[in-house]
Design a protein around this motif. Structure first.
Motif, mmCIF file in Angstrom:
data_model
loop_
_atom_site.group_PDB
_atom_site.id
_atom_site.type_symbol
_atom_site.label_atom_id
_atom_site.label_comp_id
_atom_site.label_asym_id
_atom_site.label_seq_id
_atom_site.Cartn_x
_atom_site.Cartn_y
_atom_site.Cartn_z
ATOM 1 N N SER A 85 -4.796 0.674 -4.469
ATOM 2 C CA SER A 85 -5.847 -0.228 -4.008
ATOM 3 C C SER A 85 -6.477 0.239 -2.700
ATOM 4 N N ASN A 86 -5.874 1.202 -2.015
ATOM 5 C CA ASN A 86 -6.418 1.727 -0.770
ATOM 6 C C ASN A 86 -7.021 3.113 -0.934
ATOM 7 N N VAL A 87 -7.232 3.568 -2.164
ATOM 8 C CA VAL A 87 -7.822 4.878 -2.426
ATOM 9 C C VAL A 87 -9.263 4.675 -2.859
ATOM 10 N N PHE A 88 -10.180 5.384 -2.183
ATOM 11 C CA PHE A 88 -11.601 5.221 -2.440
ATOM 12 C C PHE A 88 -12.244 6.559 -2.754
ATOM 13 N N LYS A 89 -13.238 6.508 -3.625
ATOM 14 C CA LYS A 89 -13.992 7.702 -4.008
ATOM 15 C C LYS A 89 -15.395 7.606 -3.449
#
Length: 104
Positions: free
Chosen positions: A26-30
């Motif tokens: 949930s804390n990984v962004f693209k």
């Protein structure tokens, strides 16, 4: 009796691993443009960013007047870097094919 004890221990370990992976994901962004409010982070708190992929990425932080207040180029597998204290009105832009992990 041993089988039940082992089964209970393995179930607990599996449950812990699943919860940890959900939090991490949930804390990984693209690549994209995000409002700081979208992150559900505490206003004014300090956060760290890290590129966890094998591709380059950059992160920009803009204030409410679209003025750039921070830029960080993140090489593949980079160490973590501090972000400026975020406000809910800030925008965060991620450029590149990398995956950015944001943590407190």
């Amino acid at each position: 009796m041993k089988k039940y004890a082992i089964l209970i221990v393995l179930s607990c370990l599996l449950y812990t691993m699943i919860n940890t992976m959900d939090t991490y994901a949930s804390n990984v962004f693209k690549e994209g443009v995000y409002k700081a409010a979208d992150f559900n982070f505490s206003s004014g708190s300090l956060y760290r960013v890290q590129n966890i992929s094998n591709k380059n990425a950059s992160i920009f932080v803009f204030d409410e007047n679209q003025a750039e207040i921070q830029y960080i180029r993140l090489n593949p597998g980079s160490r973590s870097y501090n972000l400026v204290p975020l406000r809910s009105s800030y925008r965060i832009a991620i450029i590149g094919n990398g995956e950015i992990f944001i943590s407190s």
